[in-house]
Enzyme design. Structure first.
Site, PDB file in Angstrom:
ATOM      1  N   ASP A  76      73.022  59.838  35.373  1.00 15.20           N
ATOM      2  CA  ASP A  76      71.837  58.936  35.869  1.00 15.20           C
ATOM      3  C   ASP A  76      72.646  58.066  36.915  1.00 15.20           C
ATOM      4  O   ASP A  76      73.832  57.934  37.226  1.00 15.20           O
ATOM      5  CB  ASP A  76      71.499  57.940  34.750  1.00 15.20           C
ATOM      6  CG  ASP A  76      70.148  57.408  35.022  1.00 15.20           C
ATOM      7  OD1 ASP A  76      69.495  57.689  35.984  1.00 15.20           O
ATOM      8  OD2 ASP A  76      69.496  57.279  33.794  1.00 15.20           O
TER       9      ASP A  76
ATOM     10  N   ASP B 219      60.694  59.477  36.241  1.00 20.82           N
ATOM     11  CA  ASP B 219      60.540  58.591  34.952  1.00 20.82           C
ATOM     12  C   ASP B 219      59.217  58.708  34.503  1.00 20.82           C
ATOM     13  O   ASP B 219      58.662  58.133  33.420  1.00 20.82           O
ATOM     14  CB  ASP B 219      61.087  57.164  35.105  1.00 20.82           C
ATOM     15  CG  ASP B 219      62.444  57.131  34.767  1.00 20.82           C
ATOM     16  OD1 ASP B 219      62.999  58.199  34.344  1.00 20.82           O
ATOM     17  OD2 ASP B 219      63.105  55.848  34.889  1.00 20.82           O
TER      18      ASP B 219
END
Ligand code: DGJ
Length: 729
Positions: free
Chosen positions: A480, A550
């Site tokens: 990430d 997301d």
């Protein structure tokens, strides 16, 4: 093939369907002549491609070697600053004496089979020398000693051309390189639309299409990463080009940092397309003997519309950019605990989520953020990559073995490029973050970024991850990256090299990724950046899939995946089914719709399946089963986008398997219409005379029927969806 006509100093780069032609007009002017549908050898002369009587205009300065020509008017193959071309240059340098003029001359060239790797940078590659032909053209500025090598590679069968530039300072003095674009192409005329992929967090890559205008129209990023705001890709298409018809020219940059991509249209309607590292705040210091390598630009032309262009990128990036054993494998169906628990979990909860998932066929459990340091929210612990004993008192090893005992593999989340001010890492090494002395260190999500231009910091990251991956059988890593880069500067770089920082960061990142992916070839790496804020070809070289967004809502995802597919294959898109109401937009969509959208990408689940009804669980089990059977059609088949979801109330895709025998059509209603008119969804790319049997019933259609009449579909209710599988008889 690459042909060289010695007499006319003309190069012809030819693929199965395209030609790209340039040469040294009068032995001097490095002139772009043609890019488009394939031409056969021998090709015409300069004067046939260009109107040379137009090679000067009012007020244009004439070249000192030949007063008939001005570079400001000629289409250039490699525009440099310092001659009569006053449009955006691909090359700009400042020399020790303060001068900025460069004057390059042809020195030599070399045509060879295959393709060389780019040192330190990701790039497309070949597996055998027969797959591609390359050309190096060397240009020299005799006064300064700068030597530029332009490298072109022609992937004949894949119909793509790559370009990159290497600069060597062969002079005696140091040089500051201030701009080096990877590719420019001058198009005669401005009758094109530019398509690019702007977006935002959770709203990535929504295509925009607009006609060219005089002046500059650019997509770019100065955020230190390719970003979700823009993507290092754009296309130029004819005003009448559609999804399946007309000219489409694609430009894509294999790079993950600051970039510029776009077009400058001049007074004479010449459109200079350009792509490369952003020249703003870029200044690379080259001592005598030092060199600089530009990233690779991938140029694709298709006469089969935007879809034709996309399919070329998909094939090339899936097979000759992505690497490693997972490139050609169907990947694990996974479950991720992020939206199920966020930071609030313990071993028992994770095992319970995994156990239920195992029952429906899920293969891998991913433990997301919050397993390390004392991280219970996003305020701390990045950089402290050791287990959070409050949550996992028996350690990571115990959890991994419990998951493995279920017959599942285990995956783990990291954010390796970051450090929290509240961490042992930061307390021990406050100078390791990106910062400028005596300036404030700006936080984003309460975190700072590690300075990857430093070798010691890169080694720390490599060691931390290696240690964890060596200790437990971890099969998957989610990598990430959750902030933009600010406070640009490095404590270790001397003043004259501070302008190298952005690029050196990316080189450090690539070095880490190269080391770890080589060291752990059995680990599947997935890239992520607050969703898809670093979805670019550079990252795909190291990690074959990227968490697309997301936003896990089925409708929003349909748009995001639609835009992403302009350049990137579905095999590269991580896509999960999540709970309803959706956590990002609050929408309730049926499980079937969520599954149908997610399974086109790399399917995963991101919810606690223990909270589902028995009926929903059965649906999930069926989805996984279907995906195991047909996932490869979505991932390695040819994609046809059957409509533009921004223009209709539904979205439809078609995937044709490589062997042409299986065809899948998916359709999802985004907004149902009362008394909706019946739509006919027409398929593409089929064999007109062949019979196609619809699975699950005994209906058989001929290819010409499916392509001309189509499948009747009434978009009557919200989120109504269908997935149809046809088998060629
Ligand atoms: C952003 C990612 O996109 C999410 O999937 C999740 O991993 C969070 N970060 C965790 O902090």
């Amino acid at each position: 093939m690459i042909f060289y006509d010695e007499q006319r100093e003309l190069f012809h780069l030819q693929t199965e369907k395209t030609s790209y032609i340039f040469g040294f007009l009068e032995g001097r002017f490095f002139t772009h002549l043609y890019w488009g549908g394939r031409l056969e050898q021998p090709v015409a002369d300069y004067g046939d491609f260009l109107d040379l009587s137009n090679a000067h205009r009012h007020m244009t300065a004439m070249d000192y070697t030949d007063c008939h020509y001005s570079s400001d008017v000629l289409p250039s193959e490699f525009p440099t600053f310092g001659n009569t071309d006053l449009r955006t240059p691909a090359f700009h340098a400042r020399y020790k004496d303060g001068t900025r003029i460069s004057d390059f001359h042809y020195t030599n060239h070399n045509i060879y089979k295959g393709k060389k790797p780019l040192v330190g940078l990701p790039a497309t590659y070949v597996e055998s020398d027969d797959e591609a032909t390359s050309l190096d053209i060397v240009l020299t500025d005799h006064l300064t000693g700068m030597v530029v090598t332009l490298t072109y590679t022609v992937f004949e069968q894949l119909n793509a051309i790559t370009r990159s530039v290497r600069v060597v300072n062969s002079g005696k003095e140091s040089v500051a390189l201030q701009a080096l674009l990877s590719a420019t192409v001058d198009f005669n005329g401005m009758e094109y639309d530019m398509i690019h992929l702007p977006g935002a967090w959770a709203r990535e890559r929504h295509p925009e299409r607009a006609p060219l205008f005089h002046g500059k129209q650019l997509a770019d990023s100065l955020r230190g990463a390719s970003s979700c705001q823009q993507n290092p890709f754009f296309a130029l298409v004819g005003h009448n080009t559609t999804e399946e018809k007309g000219d489409a020219y694609g430009f894509s940059l294999v790079y993950s940092g600051n970039f510029v991509a776009g077009v400058e249209v001049d007074a004479y309607h010449v459109s200079r397309a350009m792509i490369g590292i952003h020249p703003f705040d870029f200044c690379y210091h080259l001592e005598s003997g030092e060199s600089f390598q530009s990233p690779e630009a991938v140029l694709v032309y298709s006469g089969d519309g935007i879809g034709g262009m996309s399919r070329i990128y998909h094939r090339l990036y899936r097979t000759r950019l992505c690497r490693g054993q997972f490139r050609d494998k169907e990947r694990y169906v996974l479950i991720n605990n992020w939206e199920a628990t966020y930071f609030n979990f313990d071993e028992e909860k994770i095992v319970a989520i995994a156990s239920k998932a195992k029952e429906v066929g899920v293969e891998l459990m991913v433990l997301d953020d919050g397993w390390f340091g004392h991280r219970n929210n996003d305020l701390s612990s990045l950089g402290d990559w050791y287990v959070n004993k409050d949550k996992l008192p028996n350690g990571l090893e115990s959890l991994v073995s419990k998951i493995n005992a279920l017959g599942m593999k285990f995956g783990l989340w990291f954010e390796p490029e970051m450090v929290s001010p509240d961490s042992d890492c930061y307390r021990t090494h406050p100078d390791w973050c990106i910062h400028v002395k005596d300036r404030n260190r700006t936080l984003c999500r309460t975190q700072l970024m590690l300075d990857l231009s430093r070798e010691d910091v890169c080694n720390y990251v490599i060691d931390c991850l290696s240690d964890i991956l060596n200790r437990s059988p971890i099969a998957y890593v989610k990598w990430d990256y959750n902030r933009n880069m600010t406070n640009i500067g490095s404590a270790l770089l001397p003043p004259e090299r501070q302008g190298e920082f952005y690029h050196r960061y990316i080189l450090g990142l690539y070095h880490i990724l190269e080391t770890l992916t080589k060291r752990f070839p059995n680990v599947l790496f997935e890239s992520c950046s607050s969703g898809g804020a670093r979805f670019d070809p550079g990252m795909l070289y190291y990690m074959p899939q990227t968490w697309c967004s997301d936003d896990t809502d089925a409708v929003e995802r349909a748009f995001i995946q639609y835009g992403t597919s302009f350049c990137y294959p579905y095999s590269s898109m991580g896509a999960h089914v999540s709970a309803v109401p959706n956590h990002q937009v609050g929408r309730r969509t049926p499980m079937s719709a969520r599954g149908a959208i997610a399974m086109q990408g790399q399917l995963g689940y991101e919810l606690d399946l223990n909270r589902l009804s028995e009926e929903e669980l059965q649906q999930v089990a069926k989805q996984v089963q279907f995906y195991k059977q047909y996932g490869s059609v979505f991932h390695t088949g040819d994609l046809y986008r059957l409509n533009d979801p921004a223009k209709q109330c539904f979205v439809a895709n078609e995937f044709i398997a490589q062997d042409q025998n299986t065809v899948i059509m998916t359709a999802l209603v985004i907004k149902g219409l009362p008394e909706a008119p019946v739509e006919h969804i027409r398929l593409c790319g089929l064999d007109a005379k062949a019979q196609y049997r619809l699975e699950g019933c005994d209906r058989v259609y001929r290819g010409d029927f499916l392509m001309n009449v189509g499948i009747a579909f009434q978009p009557s209710s919200d989120y109504k969806n269908t997935v149809m599988v046809f088998r060629k008889q």
